[in-house]
Scaffold this motif. Structure first.
Motif, PDB file in Angstrom:
ATOM      1  N   THR A  11       0.836  -1.170  -0.024  1.00 30.35           N
ATOM      2  CA  THR A  11       0.098   0.074   0.159  1.00 30.35           C
ATOM      3  C   THR A  11       0.781   1.278  -0.020  1.00 30.35           C
ATOM      4  O   THR A  11       0.355   2.347  -0.385  1.00 30.35           O
ATOM      5  N   SER A  12       2.212   1.108   0.092  1.00 33.71           N
ATOM      6  CA  SER A  12       2.937   2.331   0.268  1.00 33.71           C
ATOM      7  C   SER A  12       4.419   1.954   0.243  1.00 33.71           C
ATOM      8  O   SER A  12       4.771   0.887   0.471  1.00 33.71           O
ATOM      9  N   ASP A  13       5.179   2.639  -0.830  1.00 39.48           N
ATOM     10  CA  ASP A  13       6.601   2.373  -0.901  1.00 39.48           C
ATOM     11  C   ASP A  13       7.388   3.618  -0.946  1.00 39.48           C
ATOM     12  O   ASP A  13       8.391   3.866  -1.116  1.00 39.48           O
ATOM     13  N   ALA A  14       6.828   4.558   0.039  1.00 40.97           N
ATOM     14  CA  ALA A  14       7.577   5.947   0.107  1.00 40.97           C
ATOM     15  C   ALA A  14       8.719   5.890   0.895  1.00 40.97           C
ATOM     16  O   ALA A  14       9.632   6.904   0.675  1.00 40.97           O
ATOM     17  N   ASN A  15       9.017   5.263   1.636  1.00 32.26           N
ATOM     18  CA  ASN A  15      10.240   5.019   2.430  1.00 32.26           C
ATOM     19  C   ASN A  15      11.214   4.303   1.923  1.00 32.26           C
ATOM     20  O   ASN A  15      11.178   3.425   0.978  1.00 32.26           O
ATOM     21  N   GLU A  16      12.543   4.737   2.380  1.00 34.43           N
ATOM     22  CA  GLU A  16      13.748   4.029   1.476  1.00 34.43           C
ATOM     23  C   GLU A  16      13.820   2.743   2.349  1.00 34.43           C
ATOM     24  O   GLU A  16      14.005   2.410   3.673  1.00 34.43           O
TER      25      GLU A  16
END
Length: 79
Positions: A11-16
């Motif tokens: 649902t999210s891949d915003a972080n490294e």
């Protein structure tokens, strides 16, 4: 004791090197005998930043990598 393996949708891949995976489970209510869907979000370690939003992934338990990450992307033979 074997480590748990769960399957869910990113649902999210915003972080490294981190993805958020929404895992849905279904079960029958003990009194109402009705199928209920419950979902939970897990933060998982993604070393190569390979997965994007909408991908179906499998995650496996691991030693804590940060305050919230206790799972990592599973790269087994059947993944």
């Amino acid at each position: 004791m074997p480590k748990r393996i769960l399957q869910g949708v990113v649902t999210s891949d915003a972080n490294e090197q981190t993805i958020t995976v929404n895992v849905e489970r279904r079960f029958t209510h003990p009194v109402l005998k009705k199928t209920i869907r419950k979902s939970k979000k897990y933060r998982a370690h993604d070393e190569q930043n390979a997965f994007k939003v909408g991908d179906t992934v499998r995650i496996i338990e691991c030693a804590p990598r940060s305050k919230t990450k206790r799972w990592e992307v599973y790269a087994g033979a059947d993944a």
